[in-house]
Design a protein around this motif. Sequence first.
Motif, PDB file in Angstrom:
ATOM      1  N   ILE A 128      -9.900   3.957 -13.429  1.00 34.32           N
ATOM      2  CA  ILE A 128      -9.588   3.125 -12.260  1.00 34.32           C
ATOM      3  C   ILE A 128     -10.878   2.757 -11.547  1.00 34.32           C
ATOM      4  CG2 ILE A 128      -8.534   3.226  -9.962  1.00 34.32           C
ATOM      5  CD1 ILE A 128      -6.174   3.604 -11.490  1.00 34.32           C
TER       6      ILE A 128
ATOM      7  N   PHE B 188      -8.375  -4.426   0.065  1.00 33.76           N
ATOM      8  CA  PHE B 188      -8.369  -3.330  -0.894  1.00 33.76           C
ATOM      9  C   PHE B 188      -7.898  -3.846  -2.242  1.00 33.76           C
ATOM     10  CE2 PHE B 188      -5.788   0.420  -2.562  1.00 33.76           C
ATOM     11  CZ  PHE B 188      -6.892   1.070  -3.077  1.00 33.76           C
TER      12      PHE B 188
ATOM     13  N   VAL C 201      -4.587  -4.259 -10.375  1.00 30.26           N
ATOM     14  CA  VAL C 201      -3.233  -3.709 -10.198  1.00 30.26           C
ATOM     15  C   VAL C 201      -2.825  -3.663  -8.723  1.00 30.26           C
ATOM     16  CG1 VAL C 201      -3.136  -2.369 -12.340  1.00 30.26           C
ATOM     17  CG2 VAL C 201      -4.168  -1.326 -10.322  1.00 30.26           C
ATOM     18  N   VAL C 202      -3.789  -3.730  -7.839  1.00 31.90           N
ATOM     19  CA  VAL C 202      -3.475  -3.766  -6.400  1.00 31.90           C
ATOM     20  C   VAL C 202      -4.400  -4.784  -5.746  1.00 31.90           C
ATOM     21  CG1 VAL C 202      -3.410  -2.459  -4.226  1.00 31.90           C
ATOM     22  CG2 VAL C 202      -2.836  -1.299  -6.353  1.00 31.90           C
TER      23      VAL C 202
ATOM     24  N   MET D 230      -7.640  -2.785  -6.570  1.00 33.74           N
ATOM     25  CA  MET D 230      -7.737  -1.724  -7.559  1.00 33.74           C
ATOM     26  C   MET D 230      -7.608  -2.318  -8.948  1.00 33.74           C
ATOM     27  SD  MET D 230      -5.558   1.774  -7.752  1.00 33.74           S
ATOM     28  CE  MET D 230      -6.141   2.435  -6.232  1.00 33.74           C
TER      29      MET D 230
ATOM     30  N   LYS E 246      -5.816  13.460 -16.850  1.00 37.37           N
ATOM     31  CA  LYS E 246      -5.056  12.326 -16.309  1.00 37.37           C
ATOM     32  C   LYS E 246      -4.490  12.684 -14.928  1.00 37.37           C
ATOM     33  CE  LYS E 246      -1.229   9.370 -17.743  1.00 37.37           C
ATOM     34  NZ  LYS E 246      -0.218   9.157 -18.787  1.00 37.37           N
TER      35      LYS E 246
ATOM     36  N   MET F  79       0.823  -1.216   0.000  1.00 37.44           N
ATOM     37  CA  MET F  79       0.000   0.000   0.000  1.00 37.44           C
ATOM     38  C   MET F  79       0.856   1.264   0.000  1.00 37.44           C
ATOM     39  SD  MET F  79      -2.807   1.727   0.190  1.00 37.44           S
ATOM     40  CE  MET F  79      -4.086   0.546   0.571  1.00 37.44           C
TER      41      MET F  79
ATOM     42  N   GLN G  61      -7.512  -1.389 -13.223  1.00 42.33           N
ATOM     43  CA  GLN G  61      -7.188  -0.284 -14.112  1.00 42.33           C
ATOM     44  C   GLN G  61      -7.398  -0.673 -15.567  1.00 42.33           C
ATOM     45  OE1 GLN G  61      -3.285   1.326 -13.427  1.00 42.33           O
ATOM     46  NE2 GLN G  61      -3.690   3.117 -14.671  1.00 42.33           N
TER      47      GLN G  61
ATOM     48  N   LEU H  55      -7.368   9.755  -7.132  1.00 46.52           N
ATOM     49  CA  LEU H  55      -6.948   8.433  -6.686  1.00 46.52           C
ATOM     50  C   LEU H  55      -6.082   8.541  -5.429  1.00 46.52           C
ATOM     51  CD1 LEU H  55      -7.129   5.528  -7.557  1.00 46.52           C
ATOM     52  CD2 LEU H  55      -5.086   5.850  -8.900  1.00 46.52           C
TER      53      LEU H  55
ATOM     54  N   TYR I  60       2.509   1.842  -3.228  1.00 44.05           N
ATOM     55  CA  TYR I  60       1.586   2.321  -4.245  1.00 44.05           C
ATOM     56  C   TYR I  60       1.265   3.796  -4.040  1.00 44.05           C
ATOM     57  CZ  TYR I  60      -1.973   2.280  -7.743  1.00 44.05           C
ATOM     58  OH  TYR I  60      -2.689   2.561  -8.874  1.00 44.05           O
TER      59      TYR I  60
ATOM     60  N   LEU J  66       1.622   7.925  -6.447  1.00 46.11           N
ATOM     61  CA  LEU J  66       0.512   8.804  -6.775  1.00 46.11           C
ATOM     62  C   LEU J  66       0.807  10.251  -6.431  1.00 46.11           C
ATOM     63  CD1 LEU J  66      -2.187   6.442  -5.342  1.00 46.11           C
ATOM     64  CD2 LEU J  66      -1.525   6.700  -7.704  1.00 46.11           C
ATOM     65  N   ASN J  67       0.059  11.135  -7.054  1.00 48.88           N
ATOM     66  CA  ASN J  67       0.331  12.552  -6.892  1.00 48.88           C
ATOM     67  C   ASN J  67      -0.688  13.243  -6.010  1.00 48.88           C
ATOM     68  OD1 ASN J  67       2.241  11.929  -8.682  1.00 48.88           O
ATOM     69  ND2 ASN J  67       1.458  13.155 -10.335  1.00 48.88           N
TER      70      ASN J  67
ATOM     71  N   ARG K 133      -5.415  11.117 -11.207  1.00 46.46           N
ATOM     72  CA  ARG K 133      -4.383  10.630 -10.280  1.00 46.46           C
ATOM     73  C   ARG K 133      -4.526  11.313  -8.927  1.00 46.46           C
ATOM     74  NH1 ARG K 133       0.998  11.086 -13.777  1.00 46.46           N
ATOM     75  NH2 ARG K 133       1.953  10.862 -11.765  1.00 46.46           N
TER      76      ARG K 133
END
Lengths: 182, 223
Positions: free
Chosen positions: B145, B136, B126-127, B138, B47, A1, B140, B54, A4, A8-9, B51
Amino acid sequence: MVGYLQMLNTGEERERFAEIYLTYRNEMHYVAMSILHNPHDAEDAVHQAFLSIIKVINKFPAVKSDEAKAYYITIVSNKAVDIIRERKGIIDADYDERIASTVIDERVLGLHIPVPETDDILAIALSKMPAKYRDFLLLYYDGGYSTTEIAKVFSLKRSTVQKRIWRAKEMLREYYTREAQE
Amino acid sequence: MNYSDAELKAAAALVRKALLSSLPDVSDYKPEYSPEFIEKMKQLSIKLHKRARLHRFASQVAAILLTVLLTSSVWLLTNVEARAFVKIWATEIFEDSFVYRYFVEGTNDALKNYDITKLPSGYVEVVNERNDTSHFKMYQKDDSIISFMYYKISDGTAQRVFAAKRESITINGNQGDIYISDDGQVFDLIFINEKDGVVFWVSSDVKKEVLVELAESIKERRN
């Protein structure tokens, strides 16, 4: 986690992107046009540059700074050169050492930087180097980009970036010696 | 001739200044950008926005995981015989968010496995991270997502959802809410299975109707 999350931003990045875009798009387009002489290709170079810039979007604390401007310009000029290489089917010698890019003169390819008005011979030598090598030294030594960040920006392996910086330093030594003798 | 890194750094700064001074004033240079270019740049901005959304979602998940882990570990020590059911759950409304708080007698049942059984085509996992109290996942597909999380409720658990609007919804007989982001592009759907003491949370930029279908397709996996 946690790993990951690090990819991310934050929400501020969209605003930063918009600020960079609105501040520099015309200058970046101008530089790309001066290399490519074609508006469509220039747009392509600017778009490619922004795709790279977002990978290291928080590099500079202030968007409106000399450093940020210089290195966004450097990135777009390199993207423009990449387009020329791609169109001419040139394979960069750094990607594949067996093939040297002899079709085009690397010394004139890229952004022209005038010789700085200074007594610093090393700076004069650096300004006269081929853009391909000079720009990596500028990004690394002045822009503060790490080899990992340069690799992200130009979609290269980190080892390729390290190798090019090493070669650039060797080349600079030759230019420096020559300048000192003149 | 040799030079030091410090000398090279100083020289590079001088060259950068020479570069900047060589650039002409382009304040009058206003190229006419093509619609294709403008659209590509817009997509780049979207995009980044996705993000950012997310990131906010993942941060919330991390906060929940921490809360759930802390509260459940305390509860397990003190309520071994407790039976499962959610006593009260309530939401508080803030300016930019909604907060769920749970007050329960708890359960010592293990967290079951659940899956979204009707995932739209093209999405890949992806997760996938699971612990004793939460799971959890995820998925994509290009820039889109789908995030899916469920967690065991324990006393004192809180969850914050950042959103502008909320609508009530019922998913397979369970009460829930659907949240809509301020730009209307991202939805969060939360519903609570009081019997099992589990909260389900699905978040995505797919259409609202699709998100509801996803939530309705959540089934316990028995294997």
